[in-house]
Scaffold this motif. Structure first.
Motif, short mmCIF file in Angstrom:
data_model
loop_
_atom_site.label_atom_id
_atom_site.label_comp_id
_atom_site.label_asym_id
_atom_site.label_seq_id
_atom_site.Cartn_x
_atom_site.Cartn_y
_atom_site.Cartn_z
N ILE A 1 -6.08 -34.94 26.21
CA ILE A 1 -5.92 -36.27 25.61
C ILE A 1 -7.30 -36.93 25.67
CG2 ILE A 1 -4.77 -38.49 25.84
CD1 ILE A 1 -2.49 -36.99 27.24
N ASP A 2 -7.85 -37.12 24.50
CA ASP A 2 -9.28 -37.48 24.42
C ASP A 2 -9.45 -38.63 23.43
OD1 ASP A 2 -12.03 -37.48 24.47
OD2 ASP A 2 -12.19 -35.85 22.99
N ASN A 3 -10.22 -39.66 23.88
CA ASN A 3 -10.55 -40.76 22.96
C ASN A 3 -12.00 -40.67 22.46
OD1 ASN A 3 -12.00 -41.44 25.21
ND2 ASN A 3 -11.05 -43.47 25.49
N HIS A 4 -12.59 -39.45 22.68
CA HIS A 4 -13.95 -39.13 22.21
C HIS A 4 -15.03 -39.99 22.87
CE1 HIS A 4 -11.98 -36.69 19.19
NE2 HIS A 4 -11.26 -37.76 18.77
N SER A 5 -14.72 -40.45 24.08
CA SER A 5 -15.74 -41.25 24.79
C SER A 5 -16.52 -40.42 25.80
CB SER A 5 -15.05 -42.43 25.51
OG SER A 5 -14.13 -41.96 26.48
N ILE A 6 -16.15 -39.15 25.99
CA ILE A 6 -16.80 -38.28 26.99
C ILE A 6 -17.16 -36.96 26.32
CG2 ILE A 6 -16.44 -37.04 29.17
CD1 ILE A 6 -14.63 -39.27 30.06
N ASP A 7 -18.28 -36.43 26.75
CA ASP A 7 -18.75 -35.15 26.24
C ASP A 7 -17.98 -34.03 26.95
OD1 ASP A 7 -20.04 -33.04 25.16
OD2 ASP A 7 -22.01 -33.49 26.03
N LEU A 8 -17.24 -33.22 26.19
CA LEU A 8 -16.40 -32.16 26.76
C LEU A 8 -16.88 -30.77 26.36
CD1 LEU A 8 -12.87 -33.74 26.11
CD2 LEU A 8 -14.18 -33.75 28.24
N ARG A 9 -18.15 -30.64 26.06
CA ARG A 9 -18.63 -29.32 25.62
C ARG A 9 -18.53 -28.27 26.72
NH1 ARG A 9 -24.35 -30.83 23.02
NH2 ARG A 9 -24.19 -32.36 24.72
N ILE A 10 -18.81 -28.67 27.99
CA ILE A 10 -18.72 -27.69 29.09
C ILE A 10 -17.27 -27.16 29.18
CG2 ILE A 10 -18.93 -27.40 31.58
CD1 ILE A 10 -21.06 -29.57 31.58
N LEU A 11 -16.34 -28.08 29.03
CA LEU A 11 -14.93 -27.69 29.10
C LEU A 11 -14.56 -26.75 27.96
CD1 LEU A 11 -11.96 -29.98 30.00
CD2 LEU A 11 -11.87 -28.71 27.85
N LEU A 12 -15.04 -27.08 26.78
CA LEU A 12 -14.73 -26.24 25.63
C LEU A 12 -15.36 -24.86 25.74
CD1 LEU A 12 -15.04 -28.88 22.76
CD2 LEU A 12 -12.96 -27.90 23.71
N ASP A 13 -16.59 -24.84 26.26
CA ASP A 13 -17.27 -23.56 26.43
C ASP A 13 -16.50 -22.65 27.41
OD1 ASP A 13 -19.21 -24.26 24.68
OD2 ASP A 13 -20.61 -24.99 26.23
N LEU A 14 -16.01 -23.27 28.48
CA LEU A 14 -15.31 -22.46 29.48
C LEU A 14 -13.99 -21.92 28.92
CD1 LEU A 14 -14.84 -21.42 32.39
CD2 LEU A 14 -13.81 -23.63 32.90
N PHE A 15 -13.20 -22.79 28.29
CA PHE A 15 -11.88 -22.36 27.83
C PHE A 15 -11.93 -21.51 26.58
CE2 PHE A 15 -10.15 -26.26 30.13
CZ PHE A 15 -9.81 -25.53 31.25
N SER A 16 -13.04 -21.54 25.90
CA SER A 16 -13.19 -20.65 24.75
C SER A 16 -13.29 -19.19 25.20
CB SER A 16 -14.42 -21.04 23.92
OG SER A 16 -15.59 -20.89 24.70
N GLN A 17 -13.66 -19.01 26.46
CA GLN A 17 -13.77 -17.66 27.01
C GLN A 17 -12.42 -17.19 27.62
OE1 GLN A 17 -16.99 -17.70 29.83
NE2 GLN A 17 -18.35 -18.83 28.46
N LYS A 18 -11.50 -18.10 27.70
CA LYS A 18 -10.18 -17.78 28.27
C LYS A 18 -9.14 -17.66 27.16
CE LYS A 18 -11.89 -18.64 32.44
NZ LYS A 18 -12.13 -17.56 33.43
N GLN A 19 -8.07 -16.98 27.46
CA GLN A 19 -6.94 -16.87 26.51
C GLN A 19 -5.98 -18.04 26.77
OE1 GLN A 19 -5.32 -12.92 27.08
NE2 GLN A 19 -6.74 -12.01 25.62
N VAL A 20 -6.27 -19.12 26.09
CA VAL A 20 -5.48 -20.33 26.27
C VAL A 20 -5.18 -20.95 24.91
CG1 VAL A 20 -6.39 -20.84 28.57
CG2 VAL A 20 -7.53 -21.78 26.53
N ASN A 21 -4.12 -21.80 24.92
CA ASN A 21 -3.80 -22.64 23.77
C ASN A 21 -4.32 -24.04 24.08
OD1 ASN A 21 -2.45 -20.79 22.14
ND2 ASN A 21 -0.51 -21.10 23.23
N LEU A 22 -5.19 -24.53 23.23
CA LEU A 22 -5.74 -25.87 23.42
C LEU A 22 -5.14 -26.81 22.39
CD1 LEU A 22 -9.54 -25.33 24.20
CD2 LEU A 22 -7.79 -26.21 25.72
N PHE A 23 -4.66 -27.96 22.88
CA PHE A 23 -4.13 -29.00 22.00
C PHE A 23 -4.90 -30.29 22.28
CE2 PHE A 23 -0.53 -26.09 22.36
CZ PHE A 23 -0.19 -25.92 21.03
#
Length: 493
Positions: free
Chosen positions: A13-35
């Motif tokens: 749940i994101d209002n685009h006020s925080i940089d989440l690139r580290i989070l995206l980089d990590l979960f892109s390497q995992k087999q997860v469903n991101l919403f």
């Protein structure tokens, strides 16, 4: 490759006020469903929220929407771990978030390595939750499947029970029907046997009646000849004796030859004994005539119609036939017959021959019972209380006549009494009784004469048979129920 349902689901749940690139980089390497959901829309996306294994709320400062979201998740009972990614380190805000179900805070000011380690730990937590959720769902499905199978099995059992009950009812009905058919068949065979026995018995009685009638006729002719001439013999003898007395009066001194012959033949004894002989012959002839009359009365042929009948004559005729069994024997005294006939008993419309058969069966049974009871007594007891048969007749309510035949032969048990009139039931040894006599008697009295035949028996005392028939068949029959009375118990006195 894993299907989407098998992947770990992470909701951001994101209002685009925080940089989440580290989070995206990590979960892109995992087999997860991101919403991704905007906080303003989170409250209306409970379907997606319920599918999440981990929720990240990424806002710089917790606002009202985020608080409402946390409260909503906490009250839903989903127990989804919530991690708040924020730049604010306000303690009050942290406490409020923790009180609303937030499990941890990730501050953007953390070093990258620490940030990644925490994200990795949260991912493992989400993995574990996913496995638990999947296990739970699988178990839930299995339980649902088992519930359905149990329900289906229950329905099958219920149907089987209905079928079994139905088959049991049908089987029970078949068994009852079979038993009823068996009983009906046995009754039919018994009736056939009774009819056969009755036919044989009727044929025997018919032959016996014809034979007795023939014998009575053959005896009656010479007896009438003898009986009719006895009066003349008596008259002639009286005349001869009178003449002889005159000879003795006027010729008192006879010739010696005559005197010698008088002494040789004992003339004085002859003169004294001859009237006695003639009187005995008269009594004997009358007795023979009575016997012949009884034989003819007992052996009467009824034909197809009832006739006005003197029942007293029928009873007396039967007793005459049974006279030899009533006489004194070597091992027991004579059986006394006590008659208490009603003087006003009218002629009764009935089948006289068949009623004689009823009297014969009952009286013969009474004699049998007395003889059997006598065997259990000594001579002294028999002399004090000999066997006797009491016969009473009377009129009831101007419509019926009643004949009571009782004995003092010790009575019968309730068990024997219950089966007394059943065809082929007998307590006598084999060869001495067929068990059909009383059954035939009841049929004659009840079926043919519309009357009643009852038996009252007191163990240790005696038995009484009560025959009740209408005086005429046109008269209404009012049958009476007779019960045990004290008078029955004292009949042996």
């Amino acid at each position: 490759m894993m299907s989407e349902s098998e992947l770990t689901t992470i909701l951001i749940i994101d209002n685009h006020s925080i940089d989440l690139r580290i989070l995206l980089d990590l979960f892109s390497q995992k087999q997860v469903n991101l919403f991704w959901i905007n906080p303003d829309k989170a409250a209306v996306s409970m379907e997606k929220l319920s599918l999440a294994d981990l929720i990240f709320i990424a806002v710089s400062v917790l606002g009202e929407n985020e608080y409402l979201l946390c409260q909503h998740l906490q009250s839903s009972g989903l127990n989804i771990p919530i991690v708040l990614i924020t730049t604010s380190q306000n303690q009050e805000t942290i406490k409020t978030g923790l009180s609303l179900g937030v499990i941890d805070y990730l501050f953007t000011c953390l070093e990258t390595e620490e940030f990644l380690l925490k994200l990795n730990n949260y991912w493992k937590l989400a993995e574990n939750r996913k496995e638990v959720r999947q296990s739970f769902n699988q178990l839930k499905q299995e339980l649902e499947t088992e519930r359905r199978e149990n329900l289906q099995l229950k329905n099958i059992n219920y149907q089987l029970e209905i079928k079994v009950e139905s088959q049991q009812e049908e089987l029970q009905k078949s068994i009852i029907e079979s038993e009823n058919n068996q009983i009906a068949l046995e009754q039919c065979f018994k009736k056939i046997k009774i009819i056969q026995t009755q036919l044989v018995n009727n044929e025997k009685m018919s032959i016996l009646g014809q034979m007795l009638a023939g014998i009575a006729h053959e005896i009656n002719n010479p007896v009438n000849f003898i009986y009719g001439n006895l009066a003349y013999v008596q008259e002639y003898t009286d005349n001869l004796l009178k003449i002889f007395e005159l000879y003795q009066q006027y010729y008192s001194n006879p010739h010696p030859v005559i005197q010698q012959e008088v002494e040789a033949v004992e003339l004085n004894f002859i003169l004294e004994d001859l009237p006695k002989m003639l009187e005995s012959m008269q009594v004997g002839a009358e007795r023979i005539r009575e016997i012949v009359l009884s034989l003819r009365n007992f052996a009467r042929q009824d034909g197809s119609q009832m006739r006005a009948t003197n029942l007293h004559e029928g009873i007396d005729s039967t007793l005459m036939i049974l006279q030899n069994r009533l006489k004194r024997k070597q091992d027991h005294p004579a059986i006394h017959v006590i008659k208490e006939y009603s003087s006003s008993l009218p002629l009764v419309e009935c089948y006289g021959g068949e009623m004689n058969q009823v009297f014969m069966n009952i009286l013969a049974n009474a004699i049998d019972a007395i003889e059997e009871n006598n065997q259990q007594k000594n001579i002294e007891e028999l002399q004090v209380n000999p066997g006797h048969i009491l016969i009473k007749t009377d009129i009831i309510n101007d419509h019926n006549v009643v004949i009571k035949i009782s004995d003092n032969a010790g009575g019968m048990t309730e068990e024997i009494l219950a089966h007394l009139f059943e065809p082929f039931f007998t307590t006598k040894p084999v060869g001495k009784g067929t068990g059909i006599g009383l059954s035939i008697s009841k049929n004659i009295v009840v079926e043919k004469h519309k009357g009643s035949l009852q038996c009252i028996s007191t163990p240790g005392k005696g038995t009484e048979f009560i025959i009740e028939i209408p005086i005429t068949q046109e008269m209404p029959t009012q049958k009476h129920e007779y019960k045990k009375q004290v008078s029955i118990l004292t009949q042996g006195n």
